[in-house]
Design a protein around this motif. Structure first.
Motif, PDB file in Angstrom:
ATOM      1  N   ILE A 172      -6.372  -9.808  -7.890  1.00  0.00           N
ATOM      2  CA  ILE A 172      -5.465  -9.488  -6.782  1.00  0.00           C
ATOM      3  C   ILE A 172      -4.706 -10.733  -6.343  1.00  0.00           C
ATOM      4  O   ILE A 172      -5.141 -11.860  -6.549  1.00  0.00           O
ATOM      5  CB  ILE A 172      -6.226  -8.894  -5.576  1.00  0.00           C
ATOM      6  CG1 ILE A 172      -7.456  -9.748  -5.244  1.00  0.00           C
ATOM      7  CG2 ILE A 172      -6.620  -7.456  -5.831  1.00  0.00           C
ATOM      8  CD1 ILE A 172      -8.288  -9.222  -4.116  1.00  0.00           C
TER       9      ILE A 172
ATOM     10  N   THR B 233     -12.204  -1.435  -0.526  1.00  0.00           N
ATOM     11  CA  THR B 233     -11.680  -0.079  -0.699  1.00  0.00           C
ATOM     12  C   THR B 233     -12.692   0.767  -1.453  1.00  0.00           C
ATOM     13  O   THR B 233     -13.594   0.253  -2.126  1.00  0.00           O
ATOM     14  CB  THR B 233     -10.360  -0.097  -1.483  1.00  0.00           C
ATOM     15  OG1 THR B 233     -10.567  -0.800  -2.718  1.00  0.00           O
ATOM     16  CG2 THR B 233      -9.255  -0.777  -0.700  1.00  0.00           C
TER      17      THR B 233
ATOM     18  N   SER C 255     -13.140   4.386  -4.047  1.00  0.00           N
ATOM     19  CA  SER C 255     -12.449   5.283  -4.972  1.00  0.00           C
ATOM     20  C   SER C 255     -13.343   6.477  -5.270  1.00  0.00           C
ATOM     21  O   SER C 255     -14.574   6.356  -5.333  1.00  0.00           O
ATOM     22  CB  SER C 255     -12.122   4.536  -6.274  1.00  0.00           C
ATOM     23  OG  SER C 255     -11.616   5.437  -7.247  1.00  0.00           O
TER      24      SER C 255
ATOM     25  N   GLN D 123     -14.671  -0.262  -4.915  1.00  0.00           N
ATOM     26  CA  GLN D 123     -13.962  -0.953  -5.994  1.00  0.00           C
ATOM     27  C   GLN D 123     -14.430  -2.409  -6.078  1.00  0.00           C
ATOM     28  O   GLN D 123     -14.606  -3.092  -5.066  1.00  0.00           O
ATOM     29  CB  GLN D 123     -12.459  -0.849  -5.769  1.00  0.00           C
ATOM     30  CG  GLN D 123     -11.977   0.599  -5.925  1.00  0.00           C
ATOM     31  CD  GLN D 123     -10.476   0.733  -5.889  1.00  0.00           C
ATOM     32  OE1 GLN D 123      -9.859   0.556  -4.848  1.00  0.00           O
ATOM     33  NE2 GLN D 123      -9.869   1.046  -7.032  1.00  0.00           N
TER      34      GLN D 123
ATOM     35  N   ASN E 210      -6.034   6.170  -7.090  1.00  0.00           N
ATOM     36  CA  ASN E 210      -6.543   4.802  -7.076  1.00  0.00           C
ATOM     37  C   ASN E 210      -5.923   4.088  -5.874  1.00  0.00           C
ATOM     38  O   ASN E 210      -4.715   3.832  -5.861  1.00  0.00           O
ATOM     39  CB  ASN E 210      -6.172   4.077  -8.369  1.00  0.00           C
ATOM     40  CG  ASN E 210      -6.740   2.668  -8.426  1.00  0.00           C
ATOM     41  OD1 ASN E 210      -7.146   2.096  -7.427  1.00  0.00           O
ATOM     42  ND2 ASN E 210      -6.769   2.103  -9.619  1.00  0.00           N
TER      43      ASN E 210
ATOM     44  N   THR F 118      -5.740   1.000  -4.730  1.00  0.00           N
ATOM     45  CA  THR F 118      -5.029  -0.270  -4.862  1.00  0.00           C
ATOM     46  C   THR F 118      -3.731  -0.155  -5.653  1.00  0.00           C
ATOM     47  O   THR F 118      -2.941  -1.096  -5.664  1.00  0.00           O
ATOM     48  CB  THR F 118      -5.933  -1.336  -5.500  1.00  0.00           C
ATOM     49  OG1 THR F 118      -6.463  -0.833  -6.724  1.00  0.00           O
ATOM     50  CG2 THR F 118      -7.059  -1.713  -4.561  1.00  0.00           C
ATOM     51  N   SER F 119      -3.490   0.976  -6.284  1.00  0.00           N
ATOM     52  CA  SER F 119      -2.192   1.180  -6.926  1.00  0.00           C
ATOM     53  C   SER F 119      -1.423   2.290  -6.211  1.00  0.00           C
ATOM     54  O   SER F 119      -0.368   2.042  -5.623  1.00  0.00           O
ATOM     55  CB  SER F 119      -2.356   1.500  -8.420  1.00  0.00           C
ATOM     56  OG  SER F 119      -3.157   2.646  -8.617  1.00  0.00           O
TER      57      SER F 119
ATOM     58  N   TRP G 287      -0.913   1.551  -2.299  1.00  0.00           N
ATOM     59  CA  TRP G 287      -0.660   0.139  -1.981  1.00  0.00           C
ATOM     60  C   TRP G 287       0.093  -0.020  -0.663  1.00  0.00           C
ATOM     61  O   TRP G 287      -0.203  -0.901   0.141  1.00  0.00           O
ATOM     62  CB  TRP G 287       0.139  -0.521  -3.108  1.00  0.00           C
ATOM     63  CG  TRP G 287       1.550  -0.023  -3.222  1.00  0.00           C
ATOM     64  CD1 TRP G 287       1.992   1.039  -3.951  1.00  0.00           C
ATOM     65  CD2 TRP G 287       2.704  -0.543  -2.540  1.00  0.00           C
ATOM     66  NE1 TRP G 287       3.344   1.220  -3.784  1.00  0.00           N
ATOM     67  CE2 TRP G 287       3.811   0.258  -2.928  1.00  0.00           C
ATOM     68  CE3 TRP G 287       2.916  -1.613  -1.669  1.00  0.00           C
ATOM     69  CZ2 TRP G 287       5.102   0.019  -2.454  1.00  0.00           C
ATOM     70  CZ3 TRP G 287       4.206  -1.844  -1.185  1.00  0.00           C
ATOM     71  CH2 TRP G 287       5.281  -1.030  -1.589  1.00  0.00           C
TER      72      TRP G 287
ATOM     73  N   LEU H  87      -2.170   0.715   2.296  1.00  0.00           N
ATOM     74  CA  LEU H  87      -3.115  -0.380   2.485  1.00  0.00           C
ATOM     75  C   LEU H  87      -2.471  -1.557   3.215  1.00  0.00           C
ATOM     76  O   LEU H  87      -3.037  -2.098   4.177  1.00  0.00           O
ATOM     77  CB  LEU H  87      -3.664  -0.844   1.130  1.00  0.00           C
ATOM     78  CG  LEU H  87      -4.827  -0.032   0.557  1.00  0.00           C
ATOM     79  CD1 LEU H  87      -5.060  -0.396  -0.911  1.00  0.00           C
ATOM     80  CD2 LEU H  87      -6.107  -0.272   1.367  1.00  0.00           C
TER      81      LEU H  87
ATOM     82  N   PHE I  59      -4.541  -4.510   5.004  1.00  0.00           N
ATOM     83  CA  PHE I  59      -5.188  -4.978   3.772  1.00  0.00           C
ATOM     84  C   PHE I  59      -4.408  -6.181   3.249  1.00  0.00           C
ATOM     85  O   PHE I  59      -3.212  -6.081   2.961  1.00  0.00           O
ATOM     86  CB  PHE I  59      -5.156  -3.829   2.755  1.00  0.00           C
ATOM     87  CG  PHE I  59      -5.729  -4.142   1.395  1.00  0.00           C
ATOM     88  CD1 PHE I  59      -7.088  -4.293   1.224  1.00  0.00           C
ATOM     89  CD2 PHE I  59      -4.901  -4.239   0.287  1.00  0.00           C
ATOM     90  CE1 PHE I  59      -7.623  -4.544  -0.039  1.00  0.00           C
ATOM     91  CE2 PHE I  59      -5.407  -4.481  -0.977  1.00  0.00           C
ATOM     92  CZ  PHE I  59      -6.778  -4.639  -1.134  1.00  0.00           C
TER      93      PHE I  59
ATOM     94  N   ILE J 137      -2.619  -7.500  -2.753  1.00  0.00           N
ATOM     95  CA  ILE J 137      -1.892  -6.548  -3.593  1.00  0.00           C
ATOM     96  C   ILE J 137      -2.296  -6.814  -5.037  1.00  0.00           C
ATOM     97  O   ILE J 137      -2.442  -7.967  -5.448  1.00  0.00           O
ATOM     98  CB  ILE J 137      -0.365  -6.657  -3.384  1.00  0.00           C
ATOM     99  CG1 ILE J 137       0.354  -5.502  -4.075  1.00  0.00           C
ATOM    100  CG2 ILE J 137       0.173  -8.005  -3.812  1.00  0.00           C
ATOM    101  CD1 ILE J 137       1.785  -5.303  -3.600  1.00  0.00           C
ATOM    102  N   LYS J 138      -2.526  -5.758  -5.786  1.00  0.00           N
ATOM    103  CA  LYS J 138      -3.052  -5.886  -7.145  1.00  0.00           C
ATOM    104  C   LYS J 138      -2.065  -6.599  -8.074  1.00  0.00           C
ATOM    105  O   LYS J 138      -0.880  -6.246  -8.129  1.00  0.00           O
ATOM    106  CB  LYS J 138      -3.357  -4.498  -7.720  1.00  0.00           C
ATOM    107  CG  LYS J 138      -4.793  -4.023  -7.541  1.00  0.00           C
ATOM    108  CD  LYS J 138      -5.733  -4.734  -8.499  1.00  0.00           C
ATOM    109  CE  LYS J 138      -7.148  -4.192  -8.388  1.00  0.00           C
ATOM    110  NZ  LYS J 138      -8.055  -4.835  -9.355  1.00  0.00           N
TER     111      LYS J 138
END
Length: 346
Positions: free
Chosen positions: A143, A168, A170, A178, A283, A285-286, A289, A292, A297, A300-301
């Protein structure tokens, strides 16, 4: 058979083939040593405080990018004893020199077993938990960030509320926290389930196995042992946070109806709500995003910006969202993207 159905069939066949290969690789891992450490700094017992972060890294050249140093420094600044575990098999002298002021210890190992092989060996060589260990955070370099100091995020980890935390959660495959950021408290660290899980982690080369059996399996093992698991940013809160404007149909005579960025935002907003309505897990984190970042948060991935493998439709204005919520885009992110991007504009 339609083209879409053919693609779906081929996808299922590929998934089954990869799963079969993962079992073969797991069998082959019996002949590999789980101990792959090349060397460690400092020599002997690494001094640690009661709160420890094991940070997992990989770079084929043994380099450590500015964005990684930024994250390690942020962990250190929260009062954590940071142990840097690299799967690179080597570290460049300049990388080692940059890390030493930030870390309680540095462990260099061969890239066998992915992140979970590194975490297992880190826990083992550090002798964690020790008698005074209160918390162990497991983090990695997948990340970008943090986009603000980590103090507020770490303070949200309350072991009176839950025993095992993730940034997070999932629901894909099975429920799990995650693995890019996990935090285990004393109740988890001293449990039989925690000890058994890490004893069973093998140096597997299959990413499918690592994701299904280790990333998903870790949370499932804790849940089945009766340990309380919780995310800092719950999934259900994120899927509810979709702009009402993005869901509206814009009349064709309005100028914004022809703006591609607005169109993409609407497409993705509808996808989120449709997935929620049909109970299809996303998902975070995608796919989530934007939600988040708006929720605070601070990451970012990297994969999302560099490759966008799941073709998230609305990622084009990520800089604007970061600026709006955090005041600016860290220079270390831009510099890494300049090095890493290939035939895509971030």
């Amino acid at each position: 058979m339609t083209f879409a159905r053919l693609l779906a069939l081929l996808s299922r066949i590929r998934a089954k083939f990869l799963k079969w290969l993962s079992w073969l690789d797991y069998a082959a891992s019996v002949f590999r040593s789980p101990r792959q450490i090349v060397h460690a700094w400092p020599e002997g017992t690494i001094p640690l405080g009661p709160k420890v972060a094991i940070f997992v890294h990989f770079d084929a050249q043994g380099s450590v990018g500015p964005h990684v140093l930024h994250y390690v420094r942020a962990l250190r600044d929260t009062g954590l004893s940071v142990v840097f575990v690299t799967n690179a098999g080597k570290l460049r002298p300049d990388a080692l020199a940059a890390l030493q002021p930030l870390c309680a210890g540095i462990v260099v190992r061969r890239n066998i077993g992915y992140d979970f092989g590194a975490m297992r060996e880190g826990l083992e060589c550090l002798g964690l938990p020790r008698a005074d260990t209160e918390m162990v955070i497991l983090a990695n370099d997948s990340i970008y960030g943090p986009l603000k100091p980590l103090t507020e995020m770490v303070q949200k980890i309350d072991f009176n509320v839950a025993d095992f935390w993730g940034a997070t959660e999932s629901w894909q495959t099975r429920y799990h926290l995650q693995s890019f950021f996990l935090a285990a408290g004393r109740q988890t660290l001293t449990s039989k389930a925690w000890r058994q899980f890490w004893e069973d982690v093998r140096p597997v080369r299959s990413k499918v196995w690592v994701v299904n059996q280790y990333e998903v399996g870790l949370t499932q093992k804790m849940v089945r042992a009766g340990l309380r698991c919780a995310p800092i940013w719950p999934y259900c809160d994120l899927v509810k946070d979709v702009d009402a404007y993005a869901l509206m149909d814009i009349p064709k005579d309005r100028p914004e109806s022809k703006e591609p960025m607005i169109t993409m935002r609407g497409i993705h907003a509808h996808r989120i709500r449709h997935s929620a309505a049909t109970q299809k897990p996303l998902n975070p984190t995608s796919d989530l995003w934007r939600q988040l970042l708006r929720a605070g948060f601070p990451f970012i991935k990297r994969e999302l910006l560099r490759d966008n493998p799941s073709q998230v439709a609305d990622i084009n204005d990520w800089r604007d969202v970061v600026r709006r919520n955090f005041g600016g885009v860290p220079d270390v992110i831009e510099r890494d993207l300049q090095k890493a991007m290939r035939n895509r504009a971030p």
